[in-house]
Design a protein around this motif. Structure first.
Motif, mmCIF file in Angstrom:
data_model
loop_
_atom_site.group_PDB
_atom_site.id
_atom_site.type_symbol
_atom_site.label_atom_id
_atom_site.label_comp_id
_atom_site.label_asym_id
_atom_site.label_seq_id
_atom_site.Cartn_x
_atom_site.Cartn_y
_atom_site.Cartn_z
ATOM 1 N N GLN A 145 111.569 33.567 -18.535
ATOM 2 C CA GLN A 145 110.172 33.538 -18.973
ATOM 3 C C GLN A 145 109.869 34.773 -19.861
ATOM 4 N N ALA A 146 110.387 35.932 -19.430
ATOM 5 C CA ALA A 146 110.166 37.161 -20.205
ATOM 6 C C ALA A 146 110.836 37.056 -21.576
ATOM 7 N N VAL A 147 112.033 36.452 -21.601
ATOM 8 C CA VAL A 147 112.736 36.281 -22.879
ATOM 9 C C VAL A 147 111.909 35.416 -23.824
ATOM 10 N N ARG A 148 111.377 34.291 -23.300
ATOM 11 C CA ARG A 148 110.568 33.409 -24.154
ATOM 12 C C ARG A 148 109.322 34.118 -24.658
ATOM 13 N N ARG A 149 108.725 34.916 -23.783
ATOM 14 C CA ARG A 149 107.518 35.627 -24.151
ATOM 15 C C ARG A 149 107.776 36.636 -25.277
ATOM 16 N N MET A 150 108.974 37.231 -25.279
ATOM 17 C CA MET A 150 109.287 38.283 -26.254
ATOM 18 C C MET A 150 109.936 37.752 -27.526
ATOM 19 N N THR A 169 109.741 42.085 -19.063
ATOM 20 C CA THR A 169 109.052 42.128 -20.355
ATOM 21 C C THR A 169 109.115 43.545 -20.944
ATOM 22 N N ASN A 170 108.835 44.546 -20.116
ATOM 23 C CA ASN A 170 108.879 45.936 -20.613
ATOM 24 C C ASN A 170 110.272 46.301 -21.119
ATOM 25 N N LEU A 171 111.308 45.935 -20.353
ATOM 26 C CA LEU A 171 112.666 46.312 -20.750
ATOM 27 C C LEU A 171 113.088 45.604 -22.038
ATOM 28 N N ILE A 172 112.731 44.312 -22.140
ATOM 29 C CA ILE A 172 113.106 43.559 -23.349
ATOM 30 C C ILE A 172 112.318 44.089 -24.552
ATOM 31 N N GLU A 173 111.045 44.385 -24.314
ATOM 32 C CA GLU A 173 110.223 44.912 -25.411
ATOM 33 C C GLU A 173 110.803 46.236 -25.928
ATOM 34 N N ASP A 177 121.176 43.342 -31.691
ATOM 35 C CA ASP A 177 121.283 42.222 -30.749
ATOM 36 C C ASP A 177 120.758 42.691 -29.399
ATOM 37 N N VAL A 178 119.937 41.848 -28.793
ATOM 38 C CA VAL A 178 119.474 42.144 -27.435
ATOM 39 C C VAL A 178 119.919 40.988 -26.544
ATOM 40 N N VAL A 193 119.624 44.238 -19.330
ATOM 41 C CA VAL A 193 119.026 44.122 -20.664
ATOM 42 C C VAL A 193 119.786 45.095 -21.555
ATOM 43 N N ARG A 194 120.555 44.524 -22.486
ATOM 44 C CA ARG A 194 121.441 45.351 -23.300
ATOM 45 C C ARG A 194 121.022 45.263 -24.767
#
Ligand code: ADP
Length: 265
Positions: A118-123, A157-161, A172-173, A195-196
């Motif tokens: 869900q966080a991936v889709r949001r970001m 979400t914070n980490l992906i952002e 690349d994330v 999260v890389r």
């Protein structure tokens, strides 16, 4: 150590004495200092955009009054400053809410892979806008644990952002997850979410302080990217509430890896 000392004179029938109480207040003083630093930091962080706003208003009232193009530019900048204050206040509220709930054990049954997805889709829109390739490798099952759905969504979400923001154009994330039989630190079966990013990374000497409020590796870059300096502090608090741990790995030119490890039971 620091002590508070209280003395009392004790008169008595055939006995007189002085009673002295020593109380170790080292911890109390430290907490007090942290609170004072925090208030000073918040004031400073709010004053910076406010000062900018006041400057823009003054220019709009004076030199830029008759210049439509300049007015437009100033209004755009003012909007950015106001949004910055809005983000800061939002993050401060999140942090205080998370701190309030620190002692309450989360009770939802959370499918961690689903929340990370869900966080991936949001970001995704932010990644596309920033020229970053964002991909997820998530297992189908075996990732359900007691947790707080909304808070875990905020963690990912914070980490992906951050990975997108600091990864930069062309990076690349990758978000991946998997079960861990037994985490050596938690001494329990766990799940791990990585999260890389292939961004610029940073000197590992920053790692121990990275989750402190308002700590930034590069303040200029953080501000330029609209960072509040509170994202990782919020992540840390939420992970702690889940009795998990945050693992950070980075090196200059090597990108970064942020791993959230949560106990399965
Ligand atoms: P900010 O709002 O400044 O992004 P955070 O608490 O989220 O605040 O992060 C603290 C600091 O950690 C950032 O200012 C940045 O310097 C560094 N940082 C976080 N994530 C990354 C990353 N993926 N790559 C490089 N630096 C990062």
């Amino acid at each position: 150590s620091r002590y508070d000392v209280r003395c009392a004179y004790v008169p008595g029938d055939g006995f007189e004495g002085v009673l002295a109480c020593f109380e170790d207040v080292t911890q109390l003083r430290q907490t007090d200092q942290i609170r004072r630093d925090f208030v000073a930091n918040v004031s400073h962080e709010l004053r910076t955009p406010l000062t900018a706003l006041l400057g823009y208003i003054e220019t709009l009232q004076g030199p830029a009054r008759e210049d439509a193009a300049a007015r437009e530019r100033f209004l755009t900048s003012m909007q950015a400053e106001a949004q910055r204050m809005n983000r800061l206040v939002g993050d401060l509220l999140s942090l205080s809410r998370v701190e309030d709930e620190a002692r309450m054990r989360p009770t939802d049954r959370v499918d961690v892979a689903a929340v990370a997805g869900q966080a991936v889709r949001r970001m995704m829109p932010l990644a596309q806008e920033g020229g970053v390739t964002l991909a997820a490798e998530m297992p189908e099952e075996g990732m359900v644990l007691p947790g707080d759905h909304d808070q875990l969504l905020q963690v990912f979400t914070n980490l992906i952002e951050n990975a997108i923001k600091y990864g930069g154009r062309g990076a690349d994330v990758t978000v991946s997850a998997g079960p861990v039989d037994r985490d050596p630190y938690l001494r329990k079966p766990a799940v791990r979410i990585d999260v890389r990013d292939t961004g610029a990374g940073f000197d590992p000497l920053h790692i121990p302080r990275l989750t402190e409020r308002f700590y930034r590796v590069d303040s200029h870059r953080s501000r330029e990217k609209g960072g509040t300096g509170l994202g990782l502090a919020i992540v840390k608090h939420i992970v702690n509430r889940h009795r998990g741990r945050l693992r950070i790995e980075s090196a200059p030119g090597q990108g970064s890896l942020f791993s959230v490890i949560l106990p399965r039971e």
